[in-house]
Design a protein around this motif. Structure first.
Motif, PDB file in Angstrom:
ATOM      1  N   SER A 151       0.815  -1.211   0.000  1.00 51.63           N
ATOM      2  CA  SER A 151       0.000   0.000   0.000  1.00 51.63           C
ATOM      3  C   SER A 151       0.840   1.249   0.000  1.00 51.63           C
ATOM      4  O   SER A 151       0.426   2.286  -0.488  1.00 51.63           O
ATOM      5  N   THR A 191      -2.258  -0.948  -9.209  1.00 55.97           N
ATOM      6  CA  THR A 191      -1.753  -1.702  -8.062  1.00 55.97           C
ATOM      7  C   THR A 191      -0.559  -2.583  -8.394  1.00 55.97           C
ATOM      8  O   THR A 191       0.174  -2.971  -7.483  1.00 55.97           O
ATOM      9  N   ALA A 193      -7.273  -1.292  -9.035  1.00 55.41           N
ATOM     10  CA  ALA A 193      -8.034  -1.572  -7.814  1.00 55.41           C
ATOM     11  C   ALA A 193      -9.485  -1.918  -8.111  1.00 55.41           C
ATOM     12  O   ALA A 193     -10.188  -2.421  -7.237  1.00 55.41           O
ATOM     13  N   GLN A 244      -9.750  -6.156  -6.070  1.00 56.87           N
ATOM     14  CA  GLN A 244      -8.508  -5.533  -6.524  1.00 56.87           C
ATOM     15  C   GLN A 244      -7.557  -6.573  -7.100  1.00 56.87           C
ATOM     16  O   GLN A 244      -7.380  -7.656  -6.552  1.00 56.87           O
ATOM     17  N   ASN A 246      -4.006  -7.903  -7.558  1.00 57.46           N
ATOM     18  CA  ASN A 246      -2.767  -7.773  -6.792  1.00 57.46           C
ATOM     19  C   ASN A 246      -1.519  -8.132  -7.583  1.00 57.46           C
ATOM     20  O   ASN A 246      -0.426  -7.682  -7.223  1.00 57.46           O
ATOM     21  N   SER A 305      -9.741   9.021  -3.144  1.00 51.63           N
ATOM     22  CA  SER A 305      -8.484   8.354  -3.496  1.00 51.63           C
ATOM     23  C   SER A 305      -7.334   9.356  -3.598  1.00 51.63           C
ATOM     24  O   SER A 305      -6.205   9.058  -3.202  1.00 51.63           O
TER      25      SER A 305
END
Length: 661
Positions: free
Chosen positions: A9, A58, A96, A121, A123, A528
């Protein structure tokens, strides 16, 4: 072979292109994709996804190098063909929102969008060595296999109940590693689990194959790193299946974010490994993977980049550490490609490091490098390409005469009519109708305010700090109009709008009610972006304390309102109880009983007696005499009965008795 660090993150995903290492792709906190040229350290391309704020990037993965087959082809030289073959093209971006974006560096635009497979999301994204297949793992616990030629989903299967945090494809394209907290190795032909590996207590964020040997030869190794873990584990895929524990572990100073290695092809060849940790340090390892090693291995060399201390500043003599973002190993052992500094404007450098030393500190003036690169980049973008024979004429310079063109009469009339209709900004603001009545059955000539003008006026009012413009815009009450205006607001104007709303909320409570609607829209649509602002807590501290104090006061006011309402009701009830009302003497119910004739006669006699009230003494005397006579007759009858009993005449009938008498 590099591992992306997009699942974290706090770390923004970045990756060097394969083979040539010509480009560095970085997704910064503003959601923009920037591709930097590693040779010139300048911005090569920039792409802004349509949902870069709500669906941020992401994870990143470069696809295999391919040639550009679009457009008419011509015969090329061998050198040109070799350059085209080594050119990196496709770049996969996981978002995401659960979609995967495929960006083409050759086109400079979006190639395709892969949607409909994930509900959470994404990854991790990984390319198949062939290049036409892509794998993606997401929070919903599924792995999706995509066909890039058709842009459709091939298949999707459930991995585990937990999220899929990392993926990796074997060099031969037969095996796939997936990990959440448990690492699973899949056979891509049958989509069945080939091996299971357990040993991490947290989610695995990094997977990478270290050798290119087949799995049945006991020579296939891979690396894994987990969140909040300072160890990088090495696993061996054995033919007998007894591969439950890690065989080697590398010690780090923090969680691994970015990994680059040179895989070994034989048992005697060592694996070179470069690991970038969360604390910004770079650790280099070199080890021959030939079985189990009990003791954790420390790095052979640790590299730290720092800026020189400021002269004349107290405490400025000590250098400031600069974080390393990504790295790539060169063909030579001491050659390194480093990217350090900020994600928005990274510094890319090719350098050589003396690996014989355990700790190496590279002192670099990052600010001076950034200013130089920014100037060159701006000059390249802003300077137009002009032919040397052409003359550039600028209005206002002496000797400038624009050629007069003949314009038709109709065009002149149209221009004159359009000029007469044009008004100044003040006149437009004065005639502006915020109720937008012209759209709903209003007059045709009435001015209607559109959403674009709202956003433009709001930006102008914030930049010029004009209270009239801000009052015109912020006094609207329609939530749909507010949401559209805030959604079309540019990103640099979000924080000034929040500050203006904070100031206005401290004033009249009625204006605070209207400002709350705008603040709600800003926090909903730009959450965001606001979450990426580092000093947001300090900027929103006044607003937070204001809302908290008013909420506390609201509870006190509600209690006071309840107490006052209770007192008022008690006073009203006591006043009602003390008021005396007159008694109502009228009969609520009357019952009449049916009377007989005797009663009627008696009632008549009683009426007469009441009327002749003067003769009441005589009436009483007569009644007394009648009662005395009746008593005497009764006594005589008793005596006669006694006598008859004595004489034996008791059986005589009453009639005979009367006759004898």
């Amino acid at each position: 072979m590099a591992a992306d660090g997009g699942s974290s993150s706090l770390a923004y995903p970045c990756a060097f292109s394969l083979k040539s290492r010509q480009y560095l792709a970085v997704c910064a906190q503003d959601g923009r994709l920037r591709i930097w040229d590693t040779h010139s350290n300048t911005l090569h391309q920039e792409y802004v996804p349509s949902a870069h704020l709500s669906a941020t990037c992401t994870c990143i993965a470069w696809g295999p190098c391919r040639t550009d087959k679009e457009g008419p082809q011509r015969k090329k030289r061998r050198s040109e063909a070799m350059v085209a073959a080594e050119r990196a093209d496709l770049l996969a971006l996981g978002t995401a929102a659960g979609s995967v974006l495929i960006y083409s560096t050759v086109k400079g635009a979006l190639h395709c969008t892969l949607e409909g497979a994930h509900s959470g999301q994404v990854n991790s994204v990984r390319w198949h060595p062939e290049g036409g297949v892509l794998y993606s793992g997401a929070e919903d616990g599924h792995i999706a296999e995509w066909d890039l030629r058709s842009g459709k989903l091939r298949c999707k299967w459930k991995v585990d109940r937990s999220a899929v945090t990392s993926l990796c494809v074997s060099p031969d394209g037969r095996l796939l590693l997936s990990a959440g907290q448990t690492i699973k190795m899949w056979d891509l032909e049958t989509k069945e689990v080939y091996r299971r590996f357990t040993g991490h207590s947290t989610a695995v964020t990094t997977l990478c194959f270290a050798t290119t040997r087949p799995p049945d030869s006991d020579g296939l190794y891979f690396l894994s790193g987990a969140a909040h873990d300072r160890l990088l584990s090495v696993w061996q895929v054995r033919a007998d299946g007894k591969d439950k524990n890690a065989v080697v572990s590398f010690t780090l100073t923090d969680e691994p974010l970015h990994i680059d290695l040179t895989a070994s092809d034989s048992k005697d060849e060592a694996v070179r490994l470069a690991v970038v940790c969360r604390d910004g340090q770079l650790h280099l390892f070199e080890h021959i993977l030939n079985g189990h090693c009990k003791k954790p291995l420390s790095p052979s060399c640790s590299v730290q980049v720092s800026s020189p201390g400021a002269v004349g500043v107290p405490g400025g003599d000590s250098p400031t550490p600069v974080p390393v973002l990504a790295t790539a190993l060169g063909q030579e052992k001491q050659a390194l490609l480093l990217a350090y500094g900020n994600h928005t404007q990274p510094v890319i450098e090719r350098t050589t490091v003396n690996t014989a030393e355990r700790h190496v500190c590279l002192v670099r003036d990052v600010k001076a490098t950034l200013t130089l690169t920014m100037e060159t980049a701006i000059s390249k973008v802003k300077t137009p390409v002009v032919n040397a024979d052409a003359k550039v004429l600028v209005p206002g310079l002496p000797g400038h005469c624009a050629p007069v063109k003949s314009v038709p009469a109709e065009a002149e009339k149209r221009k004159q009519s359009s000029k007469t209709k044009e008004m100044s900004i003040e006149e437009r603001l004065g005639e502006m109708d915020l109720t937008v009545s012209a759209r709903k059955g209003g007059p045709v000539g009435a001015s209607s305010l559109q959403t674009d003008s709202f956003a433009v006026l709001l930006v102008q009012g914030l930049e010029s700090n004009d209270s009239n413009i801000l009052n015109k815009v912020l006094q609207t009450k329609k939530e749909a109009l507010i949401k559209k205006t805030v959604s079309r607001l540019p990103i640099p104007a979000v924080l000034p709008l929040v500050e203006e709303l904070t100031k206005r909320m401290q004033g009249n409570p009625y204006s605070a009610v209207m400002m709350v609607r705008w603040l709600k829209a800003v926090l909903t649509l730009h959450a965001s972006y606001l979450s990426t602002v580092p000093d947001l807590v300090g900027q929103l501290g006044v607003l937070y304390h204001l809302i908290e104090s008013r909420v506390k006061m609201f509870h006190k006011l509600t209690r006071l309102h309840g107490k006052l309402y209770l007192l008022v009701t008690q006073v009203a009830a006591s006043e009602r109880s003390h008021t005396v009302t007159e008694l109502d003497l009228t009969a609520k119910l009357v019952y009449e009983e049916d009377s007989s004739d005797e009663g009627e006669e008696g009632s008549g006699d009683e009426g007469l007696a009441e009327e002749d009230s003067d003769n009441w003494e005589e009436d009483e005397e007569e009644e007394m005499d009648e009662t005395s006579d009746r008593e005497k007759e009764g006594e005589e009858e008793e005596e006669m009965n006694v006598e008859t009993k004595v004489n034996g005449d008791s059986d005589l009938e009453p009639e005979n008795e009367s006759e004898e008498e």
